[in-house]
Design a protein around this motif. Structure first.
Motif, short mmCIF file in Angstrom:
data_model
loop_
_atom_site.label_atom_id
_atom_site.label_comp_id
_atom_site.label_asym_id
_atom_site.label_seq_id
_atom_site.Cartn_x
_atom_site.Cartn_y
_atom_site.Cartn_z
N PHE A 736 -31.39 47.62 78.60
CA PHE A 736 -31.12 48.33 79.84
C PHE A 736 -32.37 48.40 80.71
O PHE A 736 -33.49 48.49 80.19
CB PHE A 736 -30.58 49.73 79.53
CG PHE A 736 -29.35 49.68 78.66
CD1 PHE A 736 -28.11 49.40 79.22
CD2 PHE A 736 -29.44 49.88 77.28
CE1 PHE A 736 -26.98 49.34 78.41
CE2 PHE A 736 -28.33 49.82 76.48
CZ PHE A 736 -27.08 49.55 77.04
N PRO A 737 -32.20 48.36 82.00
CA PRO A 737 -33.34 48.25 82.90
C PRO A 737 -34.18 49.52 82.96
O PRO A 737 -33.70 50.61 82.70
CB PRO A 737 -32.70 47.95 84.25
CG PRO A 737 -31.35 48.57 84.15
CD PRO A 737 -30.90 48.39 82.74
N GLU A 738 -35.45 49.32 83.33
CA GLU A 738 -36.33 50.46 83.54
C GLU A 738 -36.33 50.81 85.02
O GLU A 738 -36.03 49.98 85.89
CB GLU A 738 -37.76 50.15 83.07
CG GLU A 738 -38.41 49.00 83.78
CD GLU A 738 -39.80 48.68 83.24
OE1 GLU A 738 -40.63 48.21 84.05
OE2 GLU A 738 -40.06 48.89 82.03
N GLN A 796 -36.90 54.75 81.17
CA GLN A 796 -35.98 53.80 80.54
C GLN A 796 -35.28 54.45 79.36
O GLN A 796 -35.94 55.06 78.51
CB GLN A 796 -36.75 52.55 80.09
CG GLN A 796 -35.86 51.45 79.56
CD GLN A 796 -36.67 50.24 79.11
OE1 GLN A 796 -37.69 50.38 78.44
NE2 GLN A 796 -36.22 49.04 79.49
N LYS A 800 -28.61 53.25 77.32
CA LYS A 800 -27.71 53.11 78.48
C LYS A 800 -28.54 52.98 79.75
O LYS A 800 -29.74 53.21 79.77
CB LYS A 800 -26.79 54.32 78.58
CG LYS A 800 -27.54 55.63 78.78
CD LYS A 800 -26.60 56.82 78.79
CE LYS A 800 -27.38 58.13 78.96
NZ LYS A 800 -26.48 59.30 78.97
N THR A 801 -27.82 52.63 80.84
CA THR A 801 -28.45 52.54 82.14
C THR A 801 -28.54 53.93 82.75
O THR A 801 -27.58 54.71 82.74
CB THR A 801 -27.64 51.63 83.07
OG1 THR A 801 -27.53 50.33 82.48
CG2 THR A 801 -28.29 51.53 84.44
N ASN A 803 -28.67 56.83 85.52
CA ASN A 803 -28.08 57.04 86.85
C ASN A 803 -28.99 57.94 87.67
O ASN A 803 -29.95 58.54 87.15
CB ASN A 803 -26.66 57.62 86.74
CG ASN A 803 -26.64 58.91 85.93
OD1 ASN A 803 -27.50 59.79 86.13
ND2 ASN A 803 -25.68 59.05 85.01
#
Length: 828
Positions: A736-738, A796, A800-801, A803
């Motif tokens: 998942f992106p930072e 990060q 999960k990503t 929000n």
């Protein structure tokens, strides 16, 4: 130390060659550094023979030369032109034949060749004493007795013998081997033990008629010892009406062989006995002893004294002196004085044979930079119970070589006799230490041959009485070492089996962690240094950070520059930096692993026995940076090292060794030797793990360092305790992106980025991955006493990503804590 082969054989009957003695002594604990051949007469009188002058006629072309025919015992007579005024037919002479080398110095010679002198052939040379180094006369050729055999080699006629010297490397623990008899003792012990011989030392003759302290004489020199602690024993004898003259050839030859210059018969006797038995003697001119009294004492600080070499020296108040009633005559055990020595005009002498405190002699020798044969032996520890033997030996030789009359008795001041130590050995423990059971007969032979007395022997062991000449033997293991070197290390069999076992080391592995730190530093341009743990006390005098009262002092220092153990690695590192700067190396990055030593304070009422630990020894890693940060290059400007370079190196080491920054508190350093710096302390114990900063100008000035130096120090022992015990585990790269968020804030000048880091990580422990400072601003729009920091935060979640709601919640919490804890004001 040089040992003469021929001289050594005066005390032990052995047919061993010099090279065989070399091997024997080396493998018995006395390392022989070399064996050299010594010619008592340079060239050994090669090609020189006894001859007879058959005819002697005036030279037709000279008013002082003669033409002679000489029988050299080998057929046809030789025709020799001779210029000596005393040459005559019928004489027995010494003839140097063609090929003889006549030495004019130790390095220069001329060779006898066939030639012509004033038109007449000459096939050799008739020699004077000095030309062959057989005497000093050059009045004419040597004329020998009528019974001298023609044709005999001159080396045989004059009994010229070659000798060999063995260069013995004497270690500090072998004071018993600093003489020919001491070395002979080892030879006897080895041959008796290994080869079953029954040799004994052939002790030389002494004047056994001399008694001690029983007959007083008004003509004898009186002695008073004021410092019995520095001179436990003082012996001496007065001898009057001696004739000081040149020593006999046998004595001069022995001294020359081992590199000593003959002076006169009295001085040569003292040097002879020194090299014979290892006891230093000193001969005084008795008429120059003012008041007829010798006083052994210390003189006041900075008293001036002129030594035998003509140099005026300032005495220390702890230097032991041999004085007369008015002034000093000799630096005890080290060097004689200019006024009291024996000269060719001396008729009355006083011979001193003493035992001085080894520590005192060593300190005096070091203070004045005087290294003599006497101090070499005294500082290692002479035999206190051989002084009388040495006096009796000297008295006998003086009477034989210089005449004279003994005045009164031998004076011997020995208030507290030094007794022989008793040591008990157990045969089983001896076998355990050696790794082999040595026969009891071999043990007994080795010990008795070394003059170690067996007081009592049982089936289990022995009670031994150690001679006082062996100052280093006072424990069972010391006796085992003596047995082992005499028995022979090569005679111990080794089992060819290899035993091994599996072992699990305790974590963390100190060596592994040390290598990790060294590798990191070396890869980043640092060079490792290693300094002496001994340093000078001057660094700690008036030092607030490292008080002098906490120094661990050396009882017998090598010099004033090495008289205490170091409390810190700081000064050694600065010494290296200054040394390199003096050699035009201005850009330096160095590090050192080393130990510091501190004496703990003792509370009032405590005794040594109640203090569990009087000293603290701590391992440290210290870094030093000065000059340019990177090597000079064409594609970039030269940047000087700054505080942040040193801090970066320190923090990277801590991170590389898995020391979590969350466990540490960063506060301004309190050390006075650091002008601007940070202290990294454990939150729980408040103990300082590390310190980093710029070294204060005053400290640099004291070290004569003219360039800024940045310094970091890690308490390595604390780091090892803090190292995580769990192994590192690896996980997959997050899917998942930072997310990055930046905050610009105005803070007080005293607030550091490290504090901002701590607050941020304390605010969010799970998804906050990294905190970075990317801009610092002071100037327009920012009030005095404040600065603007621009800080980035990397968030990060590994599962999960993130929000916007989660991100804003975390950032709001961080922002609030920065405002409340550090007084930060967020800039919009």
């Amino acid at each position: 130390m040089k040992i003469s082969y021929n001289w050594l054989k005066d005390y032990v009957d052995t047919s061993l060659s010099p090279n065989e003695l070399d091997d024997l002594l080396t493998f018995s604990g006395l390392e022989i550094e070399g064996v050299d051949k010594v010619e008592t007469i340079k060239g050994g009188l090669e090609h020189v023979v006894i001859a007879q002058v058959l005819t002697c006629e005036p030279h037709p072309n000279s008013d002082h030369l003669h033409i002679t025919t000489v029988d050299v015992g080998s057929g046809e007579p030789l025709h020799i032109v001779c210029g000596a005024p005393n040459v005559a037919a019928g004489q027995k002479v010494v003839c140097a034949q063609i090929g003889t080398k006549i030495w004019t110095s130790d390095t220069e010679f001329y060779e006898i060749k066939k030639g012509k002198l004033r038109g007449e052939v000459s096939e050799g040379m008739l020699c004077a004493e000095d030309e062959l180094q057989l005497g000093n006369s050059h009045d004419g050729i040597m004329v020998l007795p009528a019974d001298a055999p023609v044709g005999m080699k001159a080396s045989e006629y004059f009994n010229v013998k070659d000798d060999y010297t063995l260069e013995v490397a004497i270690t500090a623990n072998r004071s018993d081997a600093t003489s020919h008899i001491g070395v002979a003792r080892d030879v006897v012990a080895v041959l008796n033990t290994r080869q079953g011989q029954n040799l004994k030392i052939k002790w030389p003759e002494t004047d056994s008629s001399l008694t001690v302290n029983s007959i007083n004489s008004d003509k004898a020199i009186k002695v008073t010892v004021e410092r019995n602690d520095l001179c436990p024993r003082y012996s001496g004898v007065t001898i009057r009406n001696v004739k000081v003259q040149e020593s006999p050839d046998w004595l001069k030859d022995k001294l020359r062989t081992i590199g000593l210059r003959p002076i006169n018969n009295i001085v040569d006797i003292t040097n002879f006995i020194l090299m014979e038995v290892g006891q230093p003697l000193h001969a005084f001119d008795a008429d120059k002893i003012e008041g007829g009294k010798v006083v052994v004492k210390c003189l006041p600080q900075d008293t001036k004294f002129v030594t035998l070499d003509g140099v005026e020296r300032s005495l220390d108040q702890h230097d032991l002196m041999i004085c007369n009633e008015n002034e000093g005559m000799c630096i005890a055990g080290v060097f004689g004085g200019e006024k009291s020595g024996v000269t060719m005009d001396t008729t009355n002498i006083f011979i001193e044979s003493a035992y001085f405190n080894p520590v005192s002699i060593r300190k005096t020798s070091k203070r004045h930079g005087l290294k003599t044969d006497a101090s070499f032996r005294y500082e290692r520890g002479c035999d206190p119970n051989i002084t009388l033997w040495a006096v009796r030996r000297a008295a006998l030789l003086v009477k034989q070589l210089a005449g004279g009359e003994i005045c009164g008795d031998i004076i011997d001041i020995y208030p507290e006799p030094i007794e022989r130590k008793e040591v008990e050995i157990n045969f089983q423990r001896v076998a355990d230490l050696i790794g082999k059971a040595i026969p009891v007969d071999a043990i007994r032979t080795a010990l008795t041959s070394l003059d170690i007395e067996i007081v009592n022997e049982t089936s289990e062991g022995m009670l031994l009485r150690i001679p006082t000449c062996k100052v280093d033997v006072y424990r069972e293991c010391d006796v085992v070492e003596e047995i082992m070197r005499i028995y022979g290390y090569n005679n111990v069999d080794f089992d060819e089996r290899l035993n091994s076992c599996l072992a699990y080391g305790v974590k963390p592995n100190p060596n592994k962690l040390k290598n990790i730190a060294c590798d990191y530093l070396s890869y980043n341009g640092f060079n490792e240094i290693m300094n002496n743990s001994l340093t000078k006390s001057g660094y700690y005098e008036g030092n607030a950070d490292f008080p002098s009262e906490r120094c661990v002092c050396i009882l017998n220092p090598l010099s004033k520059e090495l008289n205490v153990m170091r409390q810190t690695l700081l000064y050694g590192g600065l010494e290296c930096i200054v040394y390199n700067m003096n050699h035009k190396i201005f850009d330096q990055k160095i590090y050192e692993f080393g130990r510091s030593y501190v004496k703990n304070s003792i509370d009032e009422g405590e005794t040594d026995s109640s203090v569990t630990k009087r000293y603290t020894e701590t391992q440290h890693l210290s870094l030093f940076m000065t000059g340019a940060a990177e090597p000079e290059s064409w594609h970039g400007e030269k940047k000087a090292v700054d505080f942040f370079d040193a801090k970066s190196a320190l923090v990277n080491i801590l991170r590389r060794l898995r020391i979590p920054m969350s466990r540490l508190t960063v506060v301004p350093s309190s050390e006075t030797f650091i002008a601007e710096g940070l202290s990294y302390q454990f939150k729980d114990s408040k103990k300082q793990l590390a310190v980093v900063g710029r070294i204060a100008k005053e400290t640099l000035r004291r070290m004569d360092c003219k360039q800024e130096v940045f310094y970091a120090d890690i308490n390595w022992d604390l780091l090892l305790k803090a190292f995580p015990t769990k192994d590192v585990t690896f996980c997959e790269i997050p899917k998942f992106p930072e997310v990055r968020r930046d905050l610009a804030m105005v803070v007080d000048n005293d607030v550091t980025f490290a504090q901002i880091e701590q607050v941020a990580y304390a605010s969010e422990k799970r998804i906050l991955q990294k905190v970075s400072l990317f801009d610092v601003y002071k100037g327009k729009g920012i009030a005095d006493g404040y600065k603007s920091y621009a800080v980035s935060f990397i968030l990060q979640d590994p599962d999960k990503t993130l929000n916007d709601k989660q991100i804003e919640a975390v950032m709001s919490k961080i922002q609030k804590n920065l405002e409340t804890q550090l007084g930060a004001k967020i800039r919009q």
